[in-house]
Motif scaffolding. Sequence first.
Motif, PDB file in Angstrom:
ATOM      1  N   UNK A 298     140.032  62.191  50.569  1.00 31.00           N
ATOM      2  CA  UNK A 298     140.197  61.273  49.444  1.00 31.00           C
ATOM      3  C   UNK A 298     141.246  61.753  48.441  1.00 31.00           C
ATOM      4  N   UNK A 299     141.605  63.015  48.496  1.00 27.97           N
ATOM      5  CA  UNK A 299     142.618  63.534  47.580  1.00 27.97           C
ATOM      6  C   UNK A 299     144.035  63.385  48.121  1.00 27.97           C
ATOM      7  N   UNK A 300     144.189  62.974  49.373  1.00 25.06           N
ATOM      8  CA  UNK A 300     145.506  62.679  49.920  1.00 25.06           C
ATOM      9  C   UNK A 300     145.880  61.225  49.619  1.00 25.06           C
ATOM     10  N   UNK A 301     147.149  60.894  49.763  1.00 26.27           N
ATOM     11  CA  UNK A 301     147.595  59.530  49.482  1.00 26.27           C
ATOM     12  C   UNK A 301     147.077  58.538  50.505  1.00 26.27           C
ATOM     13  N   UNK A 302     146.736  59.039  51.676  1.00 24.04           N
ATOM     14  CA  UNK A 302     146.145  58.217  52.727  1.00 24.04           C
ATOM     15  C   UNK A 302     145.277  59.122  53.577  1.00 24.04           C
ATOM     16  N   UNK A 303     144.390  58.526  54.372  1.00 20.52           N
ATOM     17  CA  UNK A 303     143.588  59.318  55.308  1.00 20.52           C
ATOM     18  C   UNK A 303     144.422  59.442  56.583  1.00 20.52           C
ATOM     19  N   UNK A 304     145.264  60.466  56.607  1.00 19.52           N
ATOM     20  CA  UNK A 304     146.275  60.595  57.655  1.00 19.52           C
ATOM     21  C   UNK A 304     145.686  60.887  59.033  1.00 19.52           C
ATOM     22  N   UNK A 305     144.560  61.598  59.071  1.00 19.81           N
ATOM     23  CA  UNK A 305     143.990  61.995  60.356  1.00 19.81           C
ATOM     24  C   UNK A 305     142.794  61.126  60.762  1.00 19.81           C
ATOM     25  N   UNK A 306     142.671  59.949  60.114  1.00 20.45           N
ATOM     26  CA  UNK A 306     141.669  58.978  60.517  1.00 20.45           C
ATOM     27  C   UNK A 306     142.293  57.962  61.464  1.00 20.45           C
ATOM     28  N   UNK A 307     142.227  56.704  61.102  1.00 18.54           N
ATOM     29  CA  UNK A 307     142.759  55.637  61.957  1.00 18.54           C
ATOM     30  C   UNK A 307     144.233  55.828  62.314  1.00 18.54           C
ATOM     31  N   UNK A 308     145.099  56.279  61.366  1.00 21.68           N
ATOM     32  CA  UNK A 308     146.507  56.468  61.750  1.00 21.68           C
ATOM     33  C   UNK A 308     146.697  57.484  62.877  1.00 21.68           C
ATOM     34  N   UNK A 309     145.874  58.503  62.937  1.00 21.80           N
ATOM     35  CA  UNK A 309     146.001  59.490  64.008  1.00 21.80           C
ATOM     36  C   UNK A 309     145.593  58.888  65.349  1.00 21.80           C
ATOM     37  N   UNK A 310     144.542  58.080  65.351  1.00 22.47           N
ATOM     38  CA  UNK A 310     144.139  57.427  66.600  1.00 22.47           C
ATOM     39  C   UNK A 310     145.263  56.537  67.119  1.00 22.47           C
ATOM     40  N   UNK A 311     145.884  55.775  66.227  1.00 15.58           N
ATOM     41  CA  UNK A 311     146.999  54.922  66.623  1.00 15.58           C
ATOM     42  C   UNK A 311     148.142  55.765  67.184  1.00 15.58           C
TER      43      UNK A 311
END
Length: 751
Positions: A298-311
């Motif tokens: 939550x302290x990053x600008x986006x959750x980079x290793x959530x849905x974007x990593x799966x994509x």
Amino acid sequence: MRVDDRGFGILLKLTGLLLAGSVAVAAVAQEPTASGARARANALVARMTIDEKIELVHGLFPPMATGKTREELIPSAGHVDGIPRLGIPTTRQSDASLGVANQVEQRKGDTATALPSSLATAASFDPAVARAGGAMIGAEARAKRFNILLAGGVNLTRDPWGGRNFEYLGEDPLLAGTLGGAHIAGVQSNAIVSTVKHWALNPQETGRSILDARIGEAGLRMSDLLAFEIAIEQGRPGAVMCAYNKVGGDWACENRFLLTDVLKRDWGYPGWVMSDWGAVHSTVKAANAGLDQESGQELDRAIYFGAPLKVAVEAGQVPMARLDDMVARYLTGLIATGAFDKAMPAKPLPIPYAAHARVAQDAIEAGMVLLRNEGALLPLSPSVKRIAVIGGRADIGVLSGGGSSQVRSVGGVALEIPLPADHPAASFTRITYHKSVPLAAIRALAPQARVTFDDGRDPARAAAVAKAADVAIVFATQWTTEAADADDLSLPGRQDALVEAVAAAQPKTVAMLETGGPVLMPWVQKVPAIVEAWYPGQRGGEAIANILFGQVNPSGRLPITFPASADQAPRPTPPGRERMAKSAAAAAANPGAPQANALTGWTVDYPEGADVGYRWYEKKGQRPLYPFGHGLSYTQFAYRNPVLTGGTRLSLTVDVVNTGKRAGADVPQMYVARDGGGHPMRLAAFERVTLKPGETRRVTLIANPRIVADYDTTLPGWRIAGGRYRVALARDATDRTIVRTAELRPTTMKP
């Protein structure tokens, strides 16, 4: 450094006491090999779906958590759900450099044992002290249901004004790495994970999230990275935490050189790399560079290793093999430390706080440094009749450093002062005093004396109080914190004037310093006795009194150089401070302006390279106020019959003799340089030796080969040049009273 069998036995007994009772790990299980842990991890990864893999490589920040969790969310630093069908445990993470943190009381009423600052532990020059502190913190963490601790800070002090210096272990890679490794091993003896942090080259807090640290590879390998290398070898941490800043143009958490080339390839590190909170800037670049887990998403600008990593994985931008490796490394760290197999308690368990407080007190008593003692003013005589105690809020408690390491100590907080809203640390720390009262402790040890307190706000009044006494003890404080470097090296709030006034009125004045690191002392020649108490932890008041009255013989040695003036340091002030101040002023003047006032980063060069701290002073021919390794005692020690041998290694054997009338501890130090090489001498070995009056012990110091070597990027690896080497058996980094030479054969070592 060699640890004798007796010292190891004492350490084992102490560790056993720490872990006794309901919070205990009954016995430290045999750790699995890294290869065995990885084989188990690989088998688990092979049974996982891609969604389950993704779940394990990013974690919640509980105070701001927006993601779903199947488990109880304890207010703390971090949380990652487990996978019950595979037996993978939930992990709960806490800040824990100096104790199980609860900075702004996220968990109402939850307290923990507060160690003194890490600089105090470093000043002990004793791995047993560091390990005992780690074991204590780990035991309390397990009792509070945490199984990952964000501990193990080994960043080297490159500048004396660093706001986070107090959290680290000083300026020397051998000292920081050795004590950092011991602390990590102590934490992990409880079957929980410790990190080592902040990887890497993160010595500055001003602009830490935007600056780009620049240094040559050889210099970096021989300084900051060497401290990490030693700590990882000796402590075997389950995780490494990457830093906020850039290094050589790339963010530390997406820096292939640091994460993959050095850590995983050269050193064969088997665990996982987690990000610092808010330190992730990308998905594809970070994953492919070697980052294994996004922490506090939550302290990053986006959750980079959530849905974007799966994509990214499904699109082939991040190979599935890389995702599998990320997960396997996380599981390997949990398995190898025992955190995977030893279940956390279902509810908080009782903690033997009284025994743990003794650990905190032992640490500061071993690490307090007697800087000056003209006329043997200390220890104070029990017959002293009138004592003036002045300043430093010594009537209510002892100062603590600020930031994520802040511990809400057992016994309660004596005072909390909120920071201004625009302070960079305002949201997660306050100026805090532990309720351990020096004034009360002094009165307890001097029951026949009349002990008077003055708050020191009026130097003239304080001087009058001091003059009416037989001895004056003036307390001076400097508060520092994560997220902001010190404004300068002077004592804040006109305290220099206070010390001057007291010393002018009372020739028997003791200055007791509670600081985050070095401070300037324009009054040094006017004050006969000076003690550096650091941030002394929750039993600091009692420890200070014990040192003052000789109940404990001071034995700390400076792990950091005290400069005579700010311009002696490589950088007299934090680079970028003026830019940040101007940006803040512009933002305050135009609060509605969006990106117009956004601050861009800047480059910070470290041209001193490997010549950090005392090496810098020797290289520049500068005489500091107090050198690295300096520390006095109430007894005296002699070094006799030194014998140096060379060949394949440098070995120095010497008789250490207590020639005084009190028991005490000495720290013989071995400094090395190649004859004619043009480099400053480097600390290559040390040992803390406790002796009774008249006792002699034969001590052997063996130089760490990587300290003797230089890093050669063309090998690549470590190269010990053949030839003659100068070896100083010393009491501090400037002592050249005993110097011997020996020949070494040339050799090379892998990176």
